[in-house]
Design an enzyme around this catalytic site. Structure first.
Site, PDB file in Angstrom:
ATOM      1  N   SER A 189       0.825  -1.325  -0.053  1.00 23.63           N
ATOM      2  CA  SER A 189      -0.016  -0.130   0.091  1.00 23.63           C
ATOM      3  C   SER A 189       0.882   1.171   0.196  1.00 23.63           C
ATOM      4  CB  SER A 189      -0.882   0.212   1.228  1.00 23.63           C
ATOM      5  OG  SER A 189      -0.070  -0.091   2.469  1.00 23.63           O
ATOM      6  N   LYS A 190       0.166   2.558  -0.090  1.00 26.19           N
ATOM      7  CA  LYS A 190       1.143   3.659  -0.074  1.00 26.19           C
ATOM      8  C   LYS A 190       1.918   3.968   1.049  1.00 26.19           C
ATOM      9  CE  LYS A 190      -2.158   6.214  -3.328  1.00 26.19           C
ATOM     10  NZ  LYS A 190      -1.083   6.322  -4.304  1.00 26.19           N
ATOM     11  N   ARG A 191       1.501   3.282   2.034  1.00 28.33           N
ATOM     12  CA  ARG A 191       2.341   3.484   3.307  1.00 28.33           C
ATOM     13  C   ARG A 191       3.538   3.017   3.119  1.00 28.33           C
ATOM     14  NH1 ARG A 191       2.489  -0.598   7.048  1.00 28.33           N
ATOM     15  NH2 ARG A 191       1.012  -2.392   6.596  1.00 28.33           N
TER      16      ARG A 191
END
Length: 489
Positions: free
Chosen positions: A260-262
Site C-alpha cells: 500500500s501507499k504507506r
C-alpha cells in the site's frame, strides 16, 4: 493449434497499480513466447469510480513499460469494442440463452429479504448460500411480483450447470501456476449475473467478453480464484471453450502485509514520477515470482520473453523489495548514455535555471554527479551548488568553516589562486600542490579540501571538486570562498 490470445482487463478506478502491471507483463510475455496476441480491455462498468484520467493513466503506464497491445480501445481489432461500457447491448442475448437452457432464473428477492437470509445464516453460524427460493416460481407468481413493482435480477443456477457437465458437486481445473484447484459447488450459491437494472455483473460480463474475444488463456491474480469456478460453469453452460487459467500469487510489502501507499509508491506513474526508469521497473517486476533460467537478473523485455515459462512462476506470494528495485534502478541509470541522461534529468532540475550553464558545463555536471544516483530525482538535491551566486551552508559545513585551520586554508586559497588558469586540468594540478603545501604543515589533505568544498558547495561531500570549480568558474568560486571567510571571522 488454437491461437494464444491473452488479455489484461483493468478497471479504471485508479492509476495502474504495480500489481496490475505485473499481471499485464506476464500476459504480454506469454503472448510473445507463444506468438500470440496481447489484448487490452477496459472494464469500466463501475461508472461511479471510472474516470478518463485513470483510463489515460492505464494507457500511458503500459506504453511507458513497453507493454504495447495488439488489440484494444485505441487500436481496435476484430473483436471490439474493447471498452466494456460500449458492450452493454451484447450481454442480454446470452442471458436469454442461459434462461432458455434452464441455467439461469429470475430472482425477485429484495435487498431486505436477502439480508434477512444472511442474518439467519450468521445466527446459525453457517456460511451464507442463497436459498434458491425464486428458482421454481410459476409464471403466475412472477406476474404478481411484477405487479408489485419488483424488477427481477437474473441468477445463474450453479447446481443445474454443475450436474449437466460434471459427475459430482466437485469442480476441478488445472491451474497453469498453482496446479489442480477444486471447490464444492454446493458452497458457491446461485449468483446474480444481471442486476435488476439490466447491468451485467463482473463474473458474467467477463465470461461473455472472453468468449467473444476468443481469449485462450486467462492469467490474473489469485484473488480471482473463487471467481474462476463460477466463470468456468458459465462458459460450459454457453457451450463455449473454457480458457486455461493461471493465477499469480499476491505482491506483498517487505513486512508481508498488502502493498500500500504507506510502504512507498504503488502506481506505475508514481514510480516514474519519483525517477525510476521504466526499464528497471519492468525488469524488477518480472522477477516477482519468476526467475531467469541462467540466473542473470538484468534483462530487457525481449530477453525475458524468450526465456519466460509460465509453469515456472512461483505459486507463492512475492515480496516487493524496494531496496532491490533501487539497486536495479541505479544500475540502469549507469547504463544510460550521457546525452540521454541529460534529457532524462531535466524534469528533476526544473527548480534551477539551466540557462546558467552552457551545454558543455551541463554535460560535465551530469558526468560528475550521476554515479551515486539511485533515482533520477536524486539529482535535485545533488546539484543546488551549481546554480545561483551564493550557497547555503549545511550544519556540517558551518562547523567545518568555524575553525582557524579552515579559515587559514580559505585565506591562502584566495591568495594563491588569484593568478591560476581556471581550467579543470590546471586546477587539478594546482589543488594537488595546495594539498601538499598544507600536508607539510601537518594538515590532512581531506581537511584542506573540506574547507574549500564547504565554502564553495555548502556541504562536505559531493561531486569532484576540481570539476565543480571549473564548472562554476573563477569569479563565482572565489566569491563564495570570500563569503565563507566573512561569515566566520
Amino acid at each position: 493449434m488454437t491461437e494464444v490470445r491473452v488479455r489484461i482487463a483493468p478497471s479504471p478506478s485508479g492509476n495502474l497499480h504495480v500489481g496490475t502491471a505485473r499481471t499485464a507483463l506476464f500476459n504480454y510475455l506469454f503472448a510473445k513466447k507463444n506468438n500470440g496476441k496481447f489484448v487490452l480491455r477496459i472494464e469500466d462498468t463501475d461508472a461511479d469510480r471510472t474516470s478518463q484520467e485513470y483510463i489515460d493513466n492505464i494507457f500511458d503506464s503500459l506504453k511507458a513499460l513497453g507493454l504495447n497491445w495488439d488489440e484494444g480501445p485505441d487500436v481496435g481489432g476484430p473483436y471490439g469494442p474493447y471498452t466494456q461500457s460500449e458492450r452493454f447491448d451484447i450481454y442480454p442475448k446470452y442471458v436469454q440463452e442461459l434462461l432458455d437452457k434452464g441455467f439461469a432464473y429470475e430472482c425477485f428477492c429484495t435487498p431486505e429479504e436477502l439480508e434477512q437470509e444472511k442474518e439467519e445464516a450468521r445466527a446459525n453460524k453457517k456460511p451464507y448460500v442463497y436459498t434458491r427460493k425464486c428458482e421454481n416460481l410459476t409464471e403466475e407468481q412472477k406476474a404478481k411480483l411484477r405487479a408489485e413493482g419488483r424488477k427481477p435480477a437474473i441468477r445463474f443456477n450453479i447446481a443445474k450447470a454443475q450436474k449437466a457437465f460434471h459427475e459430482t458437486s466437485m469442480l476441478t481445473f488445472d491451474d497453469l501456476v498453482k496446479g489442480e484447484l477444486h471447490v464444492d459447488t454446493d458452497l458457491l450459491g446461485d449468483f446474480v449475473i444481471m442486476k435488476s437494472n439490466g447491468a451485467p455483473t463482473y463474473n458474467y460480463a467477463v465470461v461473455i467478453d472472453d468468449m467473444l474475444m476468443k481469449i485462450s488463456h486467462v492469467i490474473r491474480g489469485e484473488d480471482h480464484i473463487s471467481n474462476t469456478f463460477k466463470q468456468i460453469l458459465i462458459f460450459e453452460a454457453l457451450g463455449a471453450e473454457v480458457p486455461r487459467f493461471g493465477h499469480l500469487g499476491m505482491i506483498l510489502a517487505p513486512d508481508r502485509s498488502k502493498l500500500s501507499k504507506r510502504h512507498g509508491a504503488t502506481a506505475v506513474s508514481e514510480f516514474v514520477e519519483k525517477g525510476y526508469l521504466t526499464d528497471a521497473l519492468i525488469n524488477f517486476v518480472a522477477l516477482l515470482g519468476w526467475s531467469p533460467s541462467d540466473g542473470e537478473e538484468i534483462k530487457n523485455v525481449e530477453q525475458i520473453a524468450q526465456d519466460f515459462r509460465i509453469g515456472e512462476i512461483s505459486s507463492s506470494n512475492s515480496i516487493f523489495e524496494y531496496d532491490k528495485l533501487n539497486w536495479m534502478n541505479s544500475h540502469y541509470i549507469k547504463q544510460l548514455s550521457i546525452p540521454e541522461l541529460k534529457e532524462r534529468l531535466k524534469p528533476y532540475l526544473s527548480k534551477y535555471d539551466l540557462s546558467e550553464l552552457t551545454d558543455e558545463q551541463y554535460t560535465r555536471m551530469v558526468e560528475i554527479t550521476y554515479e551515486p544516483l539511485t533515482l533520477l530525482s536524486d539529482i535535485t538535491d545533488a546539484v543546488p551548488y551549481f546554480f545561483g551566486e551564493g550557497v547555503e551552508l549545511d550544519e556540517k559545513a558551518k562547523e567545518t568553516l568555524d575553525t582557524e585551520v579552515s579559515q587559514d586554508v580559505l585565506k591562502t586559497f584566495v591568495e594563491q589562486s588569484a593568478d591560476w588558469e581556471w581550467t579543470e586540468e590546471n586546477l587539478h594540478e594546482k589543488l594537488e600542490a595546495f594539498r601538499a603545501f598544507y600536508k607539510e604543515k601537518g594538515i590532512k589533505p581531506k581537511v584542506t579540501m573540506w574547507a574549500i568544498r564547504a565554502a564553495v558547495t555548502g556541504r562536505l561531500c559531493g561531486a569532484d571538486m576540481t570539476a565543480t570549480l571549473a564548472i562554476l568558474g573563477k569569479e563565482k568560486s572565489l566569491k563564495r570562498v570570500r563569503n565563507a571567510m566573512k561569515q566566520t571571522v
